[in-house]
Design an enzyme around this catalytic site. Structure first.
Site, mmCIF file in Angstrom:
data_model
loop_
_atom_site.group_PDB
_atom_site.id
_atom_site.type_symbol
_atom_site.label_atom_id
_atom_site.label_comp_id
_atom_site.label_asym_id
_atom_site.label_seq_id
_atom_site.Cartn_x
_atom_site.Cartn_y
_atom_site.Cartn_z
ATOM 1 N N GLU A 127 9.582 1.870 10.959
ATOM 2 C CA GLU A 127 10.630 2.932 10.814
ATOM 3 C C GLU A 127 9.833 4.240 10.906
ATOM 4 O OE1 GLU A 127 13.677 2.650 10.708
ATOM 5 O OE2 GLU A 127 13.765 0.698 10.384
ATOM 6 N N LYS A 169 1.117 -1.098 -0.084
ATOM 7 C CA LYS A 169 -0.161 -0.078 -0.064
ATOM 8 C C LYS A 169 0.992 1.147 -0.043
ATOM 9 C CE LYS A 169 -1.891 3.336 2.725
ATOM 10 N NZ LYS A 169 -2.014 4.258 1.601
ATOM 11 N N CYS A 225 13.359 11.834 6.716
ATOM 12 C CA CYS A 225 13.499 11.361 8.202
ATOM 13 C C CYS A 225 14.427 11.739 8.848
ATOM 14 C CB CYS A 225 12.912 9.964 8.086
ATOM 15 S SG CYS A 225 14.159 9.123 7.229
ATOM 16 N N GLU A 247 9.180 16.772 15.246
ATOM 17 C CA GLU A 247 9.450 16.685 13.959
ATOM 18 C C GLU A 247 8.627 17.649 13.031
ATOM 19 O OE1 GLU A 247 8.088 13.101 11.673
ATOM 20 O OE2 GLU A 247 10.317 13.179 10.835
#
Ligand code: NAP
Length: 510
Positions: A266, A191, A300, A399
């Protein structure tokens, strides 16, 4: 003012109706059962519709999982070196089509062309690397504690693997999951992120062309809830390999817990570059700019904190500000553009929100901080630097996933390491220094899955393990040999050729 590329009208020249793409299930391209579709759009020019994609749901996931489950029975028995031949062929095709794939990637995701080529190169590297494992996949042989008994361990596949991926490395990250999953003998239901389904479709098309048997790789596009949850809840999916935000990762973990589904996560980062007084300033400035504003800060591993020793602080800030202001924003296919748009409007608003928070919390905005409409009609935002940031401010803790970095002053290396570690994430860290003792101390004490010396926080290579400590992950590592531990389970095998009952730990051995 930030240097921008002036937008001069339609950047893509799209005149025809957008093409409709399909899901890939059991070796055939098919629409969503519901018949619904969603649009993928160019973030540099939202009037440019990249394509229409199936807005799938549980019905489509059920078909994909059933196909993958059936295909697994043959695929797991197909010798790994033969699986590798298909992957080698796929790697060649990715290599031959690198340029056209990169251009489509820039159009759909926004990163500038040079970086898009890097994304595809990572796919080529990863698929070749995984293919190489087809003639390794090593286990161990070891002596038994009994006579005439042979002991070994072998890797076995898990079955159907669900791969759920983000948009920021729209082809590289799928390759990091799908190529190792396949070489180990699993079958896959993939997906992709809803912002980048075209790039995902191209990935699957090449894998099909390389000769994967029907059902071995299936792709279902559609929303995180409708498609993602159906994968997480499906009893025949044995492992979910997820890359994305901590928020969704937590949801994935919770959904998979009741059935003890294997989960590899992750997730986010708040990565720091430390610059000590003795650093090569030019090198550090180059690294910070690339680390903070490459991919518009949407990595990231982006360097969203700069932890600088006080002796070099003023000079570094001045140089960074000057260079950040000169970066050219615009459509990533135009020559000379350094920084592309953010992925979508929600991301743009999130970045704006954090700029406001930074100001309210007392940080000093030294450059950027605004949208950049001169760069084009898309979601452009100026490269932004905050100075005088305190380690506990929200812009230094959370973040942002945009072109914003926070400069934090420290007295010495120990304080720098404490500040770098004082966050919930643990993905990537970097240090600029010429002092080998300081460099090794930092390598030892920085709490992160990756540490760079005299290089920025980004730039991972596929044959080294990739992943993070703390809330960045759940202990797994992608890429390198380490990824095999995600996509296989160990089986210990004992072969007794003594022709008598031998009881381990009980019978005396002579
Ligand atoms: P995201 O919003 O968490 O989405 C990631 C994937 O999860 C997408 O495919 C998304 O689908 C899907 N999803 C959403 N809701 C779901 C649900 N309820 N069940 C199952 N799947 C669901 O992350 P993103 O915005 O795409 O990517 C940015 C994040 O990824 C950042 O936090 C970044 O740090 C992280 N990231 C981490 C790494 C790493 O290796 N550590 C690498 C790259 C990015 P939709 O697109 O349909 O919503």
């Amino acid at each position: 003012m930030v240097g921008t590329q002036t937008y001069t009208g339609s950047q893509t020249g799209q005149t025809t109706a957008p093409k409709e793409f399909k899901n890939f299930i059991n070796g055939t391209w098919q629409p969503a059962k519901s018949g619904k579709t969603f649009q993928s759009i160019n973030p540099a020019d939202p009037s440019d519709i990249v394509g229409l994609f199936p807005a799938s749901d549980k019905q489509d996931v059920d078909l994909a999982v059933a196909a993958a489950k059936k295909a697994y029975e043959e695929w797991r028995l197909y010798p790994a070196p033969k699986r590798a031949e298909i992957l080698f062929k796929a790697a060649q095709l990715f290599s031959e089509r690198k340029e056209e794939l990169a251009r489509e990637l820039t159009r759909e995701m926004g990163k500038v062309l040079a970086e898009a080529r890097g994304d595809i190169q990572e796919v080529i590297d990863m698929v070749y690397y995984a293919a190489g494992e087809g003639r390794r996949l090593f286990g161990q042989t070891t002596p038994s504690e009994l006579r005439n008994k042979f002991a070994m361990s072998v890797r076995v596949p898990l079955g159907v693997v669900g791969c759920i991926t983000p948009w920021n490395f729209p082809m590289a990250i799928p390759s990091w999951k799908i190529a190792p999953a396949l070489i180990c003998g699993n079958t896959v239901v993939f997906k992709p992120a809803s912002d980048t389904p075209l790039v995902a479709t191209r990935f699957v098309e090449i894998m099909e062309e390389a000769g994967l048997p029907p059902g071995v790789l299936n792709m279902v596009t559609g929303g995180g809830g409708a498609v993602g949850d159906a994968i997480l809840e499906h009893p025949d999916v044995k492992l979910v390999s997820f890359t994305g935000s901590c928020e969704v990762g937590r949801h994935v973990n919770e959904k998979c817990a009741p059935t003890f589904k294997r989960v590899s996560l992750e997730m986010g980062g708040k990565n720091a570059i430390i610059v000590l007084d003795d650093a090569n300033l030019d090198l550090a400035v180059d690294g910070i700019l690339w680390g903070a504003f490459g991919t518009t800060g949407q990595r990231c591993t982006a360097a969203s904190r700069v932890i600088v020793q006080k002796g070099i602080h003023a000079k570094l800030t001045e140089r960074l500000t000057e260079r950040a202001k000169s970066l050219k924003l615009g459509y990533g296919l135009e020559p000379g553009v350094d920084v592309g748009p953010l992925i979508n409007e929600a991301s743009l608003k999130k970045v704006e929100k954090y700029v406001q928070i930074g100001k309210e919390d007392g940080a000093t905005l030294v450059c950027g901080g605004n949208r950049a409409p001169e760069a084009g009609p898309g979601w452009f935002f100026q490269p932004t630097l905050f100075d005088n940031v305190k380690p506990n401010m929200r812009i230094a803790q959370e973040e942002i996933f945009g072109p914003v970095t926070a400069i934090i002053e420290v007295n010495d290396l120990r304080e720098a390491i404490d500040v770098a570690n004082g966050i919930e994430f643990g993905l990537s860290t970097a240090i600029y220094t010429k002092n080998v003792n300081m460099a090794f101390e930092a390598v030892r004490d920085l709490d992160s899955g990756l540490t760079y010396v005299n290089a920025p926080t980004i730039g991972a290579e596929v044959h080294l393990p990739f992943g993070g400590t703390k809330s960045t992950g759940n202990g797994h590592r992608e890429a390198a040999e380490a990824c095999l531990d995600i996509f296989t389970e160990w089986k210990a095998v004992y072969i007794d050729y003594s022709d008598k009952l031998q009881r381990a730990q009980i019978d005396p051995v002579k």
